[in-house]
Design an enzyme around this catalytic site. Sequence first.
Site, PDB file in Angstrom:
ATOM      1  N   HIS A  93       0.839  -1.200   0.000  1.00 55.00           N
ATOM      2  CA  HIS A  93       0.000   0.000   0.000  1.00 55.00           C
ATOM      3  C   HIS A  93       0.869   1.242   0.000  1.00 55.00           C
ATOM      4  CE1 HIS A  93       0.733  -0.880   4.245  1.00 55.00           C
ATOM      5  NE2 HIS A  93       0.298   0.303   4.603  1.00 55.00           N
TER       6      HIS A  93
ATOM      7  N   ASP B 157       5.799   4.400   5.125  1.00 52.24           N
ATOM      8  CA  ASP B 157       6.679   3.415   5.756  1.00 52.24           C
ATOM      9  C   ASP B 157       6.691   2.084   5.014  1.00 52.24           C
ATOM     10  OD1 ASP B 157       3.992   3.167   6.620  1.00 52.24           O
ATOM     11  OD2 ASP B 157       4.567   2.069   8.415  1.00 52.24           O
ATOM     12  N   HIS B 158       5.933   1.994   3.932  1.00 51.46           N
ATOM     13  CA  HIS B 158       5.947   0.802   3.091  1.00 51.46           C
ATOM     14  C   HIS B 158       6.412   1.099   1.662  1.00 51.46           C
ATOM     15  CE1 HIS B 158       3.657  -1.840   5.918  1.00 51.46           C
ATOM     16  NE2 HIS B 158       3.313  -0.654   6.380  1.00 51.46           N
TER      17      HIS B 158
ATOM     18  N   ASP C   6      -0.314  -4.512   5.969  1.00 48.27           N
ATOM     19  CA  ASP C   6      -1.052  -4.099   7.161  1.00 48.27           C
ATOM     20  C   ASP C   6      -2.482  -4.629   7.170  1.00 48.27           C
ATOM     21  OD1 ASP C   6       1.223  -2.799   7.840  1.00 48.27           O
ATOM     22  OD2 ASP C   6       0.412  -0.770   7.759  1.00 48.27           O
TER      23      ASP C   6
ATOM     24  N   HIS D  93       1.315   3.895   1.989  1.00 47.04           N
ATOM     25  CA  HIS D  93       1.835   4.606   3.158  1.00 47.04           C
ATOM     26  C   HIS D  93       3.358   4.689   3.113  1.00 47.04           C
ATOM     27  CE1 HIS D  93      -2.060   3.826   5.675  1.00 47.04           C
ATOM     28  NE2 HIS D  93      -2.186   4.800   4.787  1.00 47.04           N
TER      29      HIS D  93
ATOM     30  N   HIS E 255       4.443  -5.275  10.221  1.00 47.43           N
ATOM     31  CA  HIS E 255       4.876  -4.613  11.453  1.00 47.43           C
ATOM     32  C   HIS E 255       5.115  -5.609  12.574  1.00 47.43           C
ATOM     33  CE1 HIS E 255       4.179  -0.367  10.329  1.00 47.43           C
ATOM     34  NE2 HIS E 255       3.190  -0.844   9.588  1.00 47.43           N
TER      35      HIS E 255
ATOM     36  N   HIS F 221      -7.578  -1.215   5.445  1.00 43.34           N
ATOM     37  CA  HIS F 221      -6.531  -0.324   5.961  1.00 43.34           C
ATOM     38  C   HIS F 221      -6.351   0.850   5.014  1.00 43.34           C
ATOM     39  CE1 HIS F 221      -3.053   0.943   8.176  1.00 43.34           C
ATOM     40  NE2 HIS F 221      -2.270   0.831   7.108  1.00 43.34           N
TER      41      HIS F 221
END
Length: 314
Positions: A54, A58-59, A134, A56, A171, A110
């Site tokens: 996805h 941090d990905h 996530d 975001h 995570h 998410h």
Amino acid sequence: MKVKVIPVLEDNYMYLVIEELTREAVAVDVAVPKRLLEIVGREGVSLTAVLTTHHHWDHARGNPELARLRPGLAVLGADERIFSLTRRLAHGEELRFGAIHVRCLLTPGHTSGHMSYFLWEDDCPDPPALFSGDALLVAGCGSCLEGSAQQMYQSLAELGTLPPETVFCGHEHTLSNLEFAQKVEPCNDHVRAKLSWAKARPLPASAGGWGRTGFGGSQTSPSDDQSLWSLQKRDEDDVPTVPSTLGEERLYNPFLRVAEEPVRKFTGKAVPADVLEALCKERARFEQAGEPRQPQARALLALQWGLLSAAPNK
């Protein structure tokens, strides 16, 4: 099919999936490209594609730099908001990298464009692997940010129908997830056993998060051996709580157990999507009641990993 677990940032995981015959490799969720390339070099593999679950940061934030460093690299995902996306994937689409097959599973909730990836290799004794980002975590799931509870329920239900094999999530939230699961089902022996196991895991030597151990402690770049020492040590100690299996998750993950009577009783709901929505709200309250994260520590971590840049001159 070999999977390298790569801890990054505060609690994220990147992955490098290697087809051992051809030495072709695919990365999943690249947040820190330099660290990924260190391991690519160490493994002696050819990186051909990135699978992003996805959009975001941090990905996906490492995609542009990785694409710059590796011209022609395929950056794949289901959301046009993913950095440096070269091709948008569709639900049910199948890809192939050497002998590795990839089935793309759209799992909104998410985010609206969240994609999970189910990988397997022909004539290989290694089990298939689900890279769930996530959408599904060990003993939990990501927050429902862009979808409805019904969508998230359908996404988790679809993942729950896959073979009871390996799950690599995005995570390291296992301990807190299991503590919440124990609150939901205090009499669940599987939750109790998994929580005891998670608490017994050795922690990284340096404080402040899973992605920091042995990395980014100074302004100079460590050597390959120095920068990979902690990853090797963690692999040897088996510190990360990933992977889990779908078979296990069905026993202790409350978000996959919305049809079970104890979970319904905890939420006071009966319809599965309503049970899931109530669980998400309860978990949010549970997390808010926990120890707050320190913004200064998060900012320092971002600076160490090169996630912050100087403000442009006006």
